[in-house]
Structure formats: structure tokens, C-alpha cells
Design an enzyme around this catalytic site. Sequence first.
Site, short mmCIF file in Angstrom:
data_model
loop_
_atom_site.label_atom_id
_atom_site.label_comp_id
_atom_site.label_asym_id
_atom_site.label_seq_id
_atom_site.Cartn_x
_atom_site.Cartn_y
_atom_site.Cartn_z
N GLY A 151 26.94 38.92 46.40
CA GLY A 151 26.62 37.57 45.95
C GLY A 151 27.51 37.17 44.79
O GLY A 151 28.34 37.95 44.33
N GLU A 210 40.96 43.16 45.63
CA GLU A 210 40.44 43.56 46.93
C GLU A 210 40.97 42.68 48.07
O GLU A 210 41.14 43.14 49.20
CB GLU A 210 38.91 43.52 46.92
CG GLU A 210 38.25 44.47 45.92
CD GLU A 210 38.29 45.92 46.35
OE1 GLU A 210 39.01 46.25 47.31
OE2 GLU A 210 37.60 46.73 45.73
N SER A 269 37.71 35.83 38.15
CA SER A 269 38.07 36.29 39.49
C SER A 269 39.48 36.88 39.53
O SER A 269 40.47 36.17 39.38
CB SER A 269 37.97 35.14 40.49
OG SER A 269 38.54 35.51 41.73
N ARG A 270 39.55 38.18 39.78
CA ARG A 270 40.87 38.83 39.85
C ARG A 270 41.65 38.37 41.09
O ARG A 270 42.88 38.31 41.06
CB ARG A 270 40.69 40.35 39.85
CG ARG A 270 39.95 40.89 41.04
CD ARG A 270 39.58 42.35 40.89
NE ARG A 270 38.52 42.55 39.92
CZ ARG A 270 37.90 43.72 39.72
NH1 ARG A 270 38.27 44.78 40.41
NH2 ARG A 270 36.95 43.83 38.83
N ASN A 271 40.93 38.03 42.19
CA ASN A 271 41.60 37.55 43.40
C ASN A 271 42.21 36.16 43.16
O ASN A 271 43.36 35.90 43.53
CB ASN A 271 40.61 37.51 44.56
CG ASN A 271 40.22 38.89 45.01
OD1 ASN A 271 40.94 39.56 45.74
ND2 ASN A 271 39.05 39.36 44.56
N TRP A 288 32.32 46.31 37.40
CA TRP A 288 31.07 46.08 38.11
C TRP A 288 30.15 47.30 38.02
O TRP A 288 28.96 47.18 37.76
CB TRP A 288 31.37 45.71 39.55
CG TRP A 288 30.23 45.18 40.36
CD1 TRP A 288 30.04 45.38 41.69
CD2 TRP A 288 29.15 44.31 39.96
NE1 TRP A 288 28.93 44.71 42.14
CE2 TRP A 288 28.35 44.05 41.09
CE3 TRP A 288 28.79 43.75 38.73
CZ2 TRP A 288 27.20 43.25 41.03
CZ3 TRP A 288 27.64 42.95 38.68
CH2 TRP A 288 26.86 42.71 39.82
N SER A 302 28.45 37.21 41.49
CA SER A 302 27.94 38.06 40.40
C SER A 302 29.08 38.72 39.63
O SER A 302 29.32 39.93 39.76
CB SER A 302 27.02 39.15 40.98
OG SER A 302 27.65 39.81 42.08
N LYS A 306 35.78 36.50 51.53
CA LYS A 306 35.91 35.48 50.49
C LYS A 306 37.04 35.83 49.52
O LYS A 306 37.66 34.94 48.91
CB LYS A 306 34.58 35.28 49.76
CG LYS A 306 33.99 36.52 49.10
CD LYS A 306 34.42 36.74 47.68
CE LYS A 306 33.85 38.01 47.11
NZ LYS A 306 34.25 38.26 45.72
N LYS A 334 33.41 45.49 47.98
CA LYS A 334 33.64 44.48 49.01
C LYS A 334 35.02 44.68 49.61
O LYS A 334 36.01 44.67 48.89
CB LYS A 334 33.50 43.08 48.41
CG LYS A 334 32.12 42.79 47.84
CD LYS A 334 32.08 41.49 47.04
CE LYS A 334 30.70 41.26 46.45
NZ LYS A 334 30.65 40.04 45.60
#
Length: 335
Positions: A134, A279, A252-254, A12, A136, A189, A106
Site C-alpha cells: 500500500g 525496484e 519515491s526512489r523510483n 522499510w 506507505s 506501480k 515489491k
Amino acid sequence: MARICILGAGSWGTALAVLLVGNGHTVTLWSHRAEEVLAMQRTSANESKLPGVVLPREIRYSSQLKEAVKNQDLLVFAVPSKATRETAKKIKDLIPEDQKIVSVSKGIEEGTLYSQTQILEDVLKGALTAALSGPSHAEEVVRRIPTLVVAASKSHDLALLTQELFMNANFRVYISPDLLGVEIGGSLKNVIALAAGMSDGLGYGDNTKAALITRGIKEITRLAVAMGAKEDTLAGLSGIGDLIVTCQSMHSRNRMAGYYIGQGDSAQEAMDKVKMVVEGVYSAKAARALGQRYGVDLPIIEQVNRVLFEQMDVRKAVLELMGREKKAELDHCSW
């Protein structure tokens, strides 16, 4: 044009360096790893974080904090959320008291239960803070795929400045005064996305994913409002928008970590496979603690915690969620 330092050369931070240089700003990208800085200088790439992306020659690189943060109009905190406090302490005596800072990380700090900007304000007294959040994913932003985000700050001027510096034809920035709501949405989230990934790992379908997203935003909103945030914020980009993309995307790593857990891996094994900071694992305990502090029921977040930290079987966690007492969908309803 502005002088901007980005602290953190993950995917990021690197993508935002590309974006901001493209907007005409003078950008320094800092990493605490000297070998990473040398590699980016030599190859004009951050291959482990953004494979196949050629970085603009205009980006400056540094592993020296004092050099990186000196005389900057804006600092962008893009370090992993668990490193925010430590990094802020290191720059405390290197920046002016009224330094403008935008957090793009985040997460909620375990122990204090502070958001990222609250950590910055706690360490850097007098700093002016904003959050950019957001749906992104870095992998898409760096490819100039149209993206919408929100810049939130208690300072209207800083929100406007953030909008001005970051916005371009492919990256649209809205502004908001609801800093708390934006950060709570962006942090929690990730916990719900872990649950969505577990659902995928178990082989469940679209029905289950839609239910997790819908009931997940309900939990996040209920908690955020109890904390003083605005309900509309969670219906926006940093709430339902960010939740949808994090629960659905291959980037998405999560969600990916959750998928591995659903397949039978432990939380640590899943994070090792993802090879990036997840995260949601670090925010899950804090989210549960916030629910307890404010007296808010968070059933999905509770079950995620039990799977992550109490070795609960994922299928049992689902059965318990499905078998909860009968309820109305609305918190307040009457006939």
C-alpha cells in the site's frame, strides 16, 4: 505479544521494526552487513536509511541468520526483491516447514516471473505467506503519519494475524484474499513511477503526470485481471493508492531515478545517484514479459523498457506513446 524477525535493514525494514516494537512485540532486525548491525547497536540509528530517526532501544540486531530466525512467530521479508530467493534458500533449513512469513518487498522475479510470495513458496515448501502493501513510505510511517495498507494472503487466519500484529492508531491495516492482485499492483506501480519521474525530468507538468497515473493503473489492472486477480484490488490501496504515492512523492526512489533519466542520465547513473535499490528497474523486464505471456498490451511499460534497456531517447518514447493509433478510452464500449 509476538516474536518477530525482520530480514532486511533498509528504510522499510527499519521503519517496520520501529512500528512493531511500538506495538509491544519482540523484534529482531537482521542485516547481512555486520558493520551495519554494529553501527545500529552503537548509535540507535540507521542514519544512511532513515536520517534523524532515533531507534527504540528494545530493537534487537543481528547479522547471524541462524540466530535471527530461530523460534520466531513471524518472519518479515524486507530484503530487496532481487535478494528474496537467495535469502529464502539460506534460511530453508533453519525454520519450521509451516513458518509464517509476511513479504513487504515489491517486485517480479525476472526469468520465473514469480511474485515475492511465489518465490518464498517455491523455495520454502509449506511456508504460510502473506504480503503487506500500500502507499506507505518508510520516512512517514516512522514519524507516525497516518498510513493505510492492505495485508493479503490465501490464508484468512494469516491475513488476520498480520492485521493484528501491525495495526495501530497510526497504521491501519485492511485484509484481502487477493494475494496476486496486491503483489502485481505493488510491483508494477514501480515501473509506472519511473515513467512519472521521467516526465518530471523532462519538465512536463500535472497534465502529463495525471495521464501517466490514469493510463498506468489501466495497464496494471488489465494485466492483473488477465492473470486472475480481482479488478477491485487495483482500485484499492495496493493499486491506485500505491501508484499515486510512488509517482508523486519526494520519497519515491523510483520516481527519483526516473527524474534523473529524464534529465539525461542512464539507468545505472540514475540508480547510483539514488543510492538505494530501484525496484522498478528490476521489475520492468518481468512486467513486459508478463504482458507478452498473457497477451496484454502495456504501452507505457513497453516504452519504459526501451528507455532503460534499449537506449531509446525519452522524448522519442513520449512521442511514440502520443502518436499511437486512435482508441476509445474504455476497453469495451458501444453506442
